[in-house]
Design a protein around this motif. Structure first.
Motif, PDB file in Angstrom:
ATOM      1  N   VAL A   1       0.968  -1.237  -0.006  1.00  0.00           N
ATOM      2  CA  VAL A   1       0.005  -0.106   0.154  1.00  0.00           C
ATOM      3  C   VAL A   1       0.880   1.334  -0.065  1.00  0.00           C
ATOM      4  O   VAL A   1       0.717   2.186  -0.572  1.00  0.00           O
ATOM      5  CB  VAL A   1      -0.980  -0.022   1.421  1.00  0.00           C
ATOM      6  N   VAL A   2       1.842   1.303   0.773  1.00  0.00           N
ATOM      7  CA  VAL A   2       2.756   2.407   0.877  1.00  0.00           C
ATOM      8  C   VAL A   2       3.525   2.478  -0.203  1.00  0.00           C
ATOM      9  O   VAL A   2       3.497   4.053  -0.753  1.00  0.00           O
ATOM     10  CB  VAL A   2       3.647   2.427   2.282  1.00  0.00           C
ATOM     11  N   VAL A   3       4.231   1.370  -1.003  1.00  0.00           N
ATOM     12  CA  VAL A   3       4.596   1.955  -2.242  1.00  0.00           C
ATOM     13  C   VAL A   3       3.770   2.327  -3.270  1.00  0.00           C
ATOM     14  O   VAL A   3       4.303   2.992  -4.110  1.00  0.00           O
ATOM     15  CB  VAL A   3       5.177   0.306  -2.675  1.00  0.00           C
TER      16      VAL A   3
ATOM     17  N   ILE B   1      11.948   3.442  -5.506  1.00  0.00           N
ATOM     18  CA  ILE B   1      10.694   2.727  -4.846  1.00  0.00           C
ATOM     19  C   ILE B   1      10.322   1.366  -5.642  1.00  0.00           C
ATOM     20  O   ILE B   1      10.008   0.544  -5.000  1.00  0.00           O
ATOM     21  CB  ILE B   1       9.503   3.838  -4.804  1.00  0.00           C
ATOM     22  N   VAL B   2      10.475   1.403  -6.826  1.00  0.00           N
ATOM     23  CA  VAL B   2      10.281   0.313  -7.599  1.00  0.00           C
ATOM     24  C   VAL B   2      11.255  -0.966  -7.155  1.00  0.00           C
ATOM     25  O   VAL B   2      10.945  -1.988  -7.026  1.00  0.00           O
ATOM     26  CB  VAL B   2      10.265   0.624  -9.268  1.00  0.00           C
ATOM     27  N   ILE B   3      12.627  -0.528  -7.254  1.00  0.00           N
ATOM     28  CA  ILE B   3      13.592  -1.563  -6.886  1.00  0.00           C
ATOM     29  C   ILE B   3      13.220  -2.204  -5.520  1.00  0.00           C
ATOM     30  O   ILE B   3      13.346  -3.312  -5.389  1.00  0.00           O
ATOM     31  CB  ILE B   3      14.923  -0.956  -6.833  1.00  0.00           C
ATOM     32  N   TYR B   4      12.853  -1.221  -4.436  1.00  0.00           N
ATOM     33  CA  TYR B   4      12.408  -1.873  -3.261  1.00  0.00           C
ATOM     34  C   TYR B   4      11.360  -2.721  -3.275  1.00  0.00           C
ATOM     35  O   TYR B   4      11.344  -3.797  -2.512  1.00  0.00           O
ATOM     36  CB  TYR B   4      11.975  -0.760  -2.256  1.00  0.00           C
ATOM     37  N   GLN B   5      10.363  -2.392  -4.019  1.00  0.00           N
ATOM     38  CA  GLN B   5       9.104  -3.214  -4.065  1.00  0.00           C
ATOM     39  C   GLN B   5       9.631  -4.698  -4.648  1.00  0.00           C
ATOM     40  O   GLN B   5       9.239  -5.738  -4.408  1.00  0.00           O
ATOM     41  CB  GLN B   5       8.056  -2.624  -4.996  1.00  0.00           C
ATOM     42  N   ILE B   6      10.255  -4.613  -5.753  1.00  0.00           N
ATOM     43  CA  ILE B   6      10.812  -5.864  -6.687  1.00  0.00           C
ATOM     44  C   ILE B   6      11.645  -6.840  -5.365  1.00  0.00           C
ATOM     45  O   ILE B   6      11.197  -7.898  -5.490  1.00  0.00           O
ATOM     46  CB  ILE B   6      11.579  -5.529  -7.701  1.00  0.00           C
TER      47      ILE B   6
END
Length: 349
Positions: A276-278, A335-340
């Protein structure tokens, strides 16, 4: 007034071309996703039946052909990604290193302008405020809603009402809240809900969207109002997915509701919280409609996406607008890298 078909003929031609293009695209997708696989399946089935009838060994699948078949399906996606993402990204990056006309190289001058111009620094600060507050506040309200309505008597109705703003476009929501913040001169009847409340309390009405930095916070309220429903739905599903035996064991141990929330609920829904936060962080970085509709970016309320549009399309500063676009893209990448990485860890765990 009579209808002049000859005068409207170009519009009918455009409509016809659009319908033909739509039929061609939909037909092509159906051909790729239905007709072609069905033909290969029938062919394979015929080979198996023929082999079984003759007593011959079953035909083996050829791996090279399977690879070509997979490539056949991937080509349209790769083509669309190249045309719609890769090429524009490269072109925008190159434009960010050029002047307003896009003809002469200026190096990193546009990026230096971004951090030296006071008005653009204000834009960057506003974007930072949006990114810090919207995910935090919207997720908090979504979690609060999810916990409060969980297993309530009218849970379905409450969730529907809370989620309802998600069905409204950002433009529509902004117009609604502009009426909430509406101002009429002193001594006149106030049509804005907020000013009407202020007047009823004995205070003077204000032009809320003109006062900085309060106006930025009031625009953030619109985004939170919209996105809290999304956060509630995701977190509510995560809460319901907590195993019942864990909850029951905690209750048998005599934990209080507060301890239950922090020791059982929060650790269990942590992956959903991260999602949700991402998601809200990326959506907030790209926010444009709310600012554009509410204040047009005036009164120190502009954000990166709105200023990027202004520089590129209103002021003709293609280099500066492209630099803002590249900077926005750079902000999204971590943010995308963290989510991956997070998804990979969940899959491996």
């Amino acid at each position: 007034m009579e209808f002049d078909f000859a005068a409207e003929q170009p519009k009918f031609l455009m409509l016809m071309y659009g319908l033909v293009a739509f039929v061609a695209v939909v037909g092509g997708l159906l051909l790729l996703l239905d007709v072609v696989p069905a033909w290969f399946a029938r062919r394979r089935e015929g080979q198996i039946i023929a082999a079984a009838a003759s007593g011959a060994p079953l035909p083996r699948r050829r791996k090279p052909r399977e690879g070509l078949f997979a490539l056949f399906f991937l080509l349209p996606t790769l083509l669309l990604l190249t045309i719609g993402l890769v090429v524009p990204a490269i072109r925008t990056t190159l434009l960010s290193l050029m002047d307003a006309s896009g003809n002469d190289w200026v190096g990193l001058r546009n990026y230096g302008w971004m951090f030296s111009e006071d008005s653009i620094v204000r834009v960057l600060i506003n974007t930072l405020v949006w990114v810090l507050l919207v995910p935090l506040v919207a997720t908090s309200f979504g979690l609060l809603y999810a916990v409060m309505v969980d297993k309530a008597r009218f849970e379905a109705v409450a969730k529907s009402l809370i989620f309802l703003p998600m069905a409204i476009s950002f433009v529509g929501a902004s117009i609604i809240w502009k009426f909430v913040y509406a101002y009429r001169g002193e001594g006149q009847e106030q049509i804005g809900l907020l000013n009407q409340i202020v007047v009823s309390l004995g205070a003077e009405p204000r032009q809320w969207l003109l006062d900085s930095p309060l106006n930025t916070l009031l625009l953030i309220v619109i985004m939170v109002w919209i996105q809290a429903g999304f956060a509630m739905v995701v977190l509510s599903a995560a809460i319901k997915a907590i195993p019942a035996d864990i909850v029951e064991a905690a209750r048998l141990d005599g934990v209080t509701p507060w301890q239950m929330f922090w020791q059982i609920t929060m650790p269990s829904i942590r992956p959903a919280l991260i999602v949700v936060v991402v998601t809200l962080s990326i959506a907030t970085l790209k926010v444009f409609d709310i600012v554009r509709t509410s204040t047009n970016g005036n009164y120190d309320t502009s954000v990166i996406a709105n200023e990027m549009y202004n520089q590129a399309f209103r002021y003709g500063q293609n280099g500066q607008g492209s630099a803002l676009a590249v900077f926005l893209f750079i902000l999204v990448i971590p943010i995308v890298i963290y989510q991956i990485r997070n998804l990979r860890q969940q899959r491996e765990g």
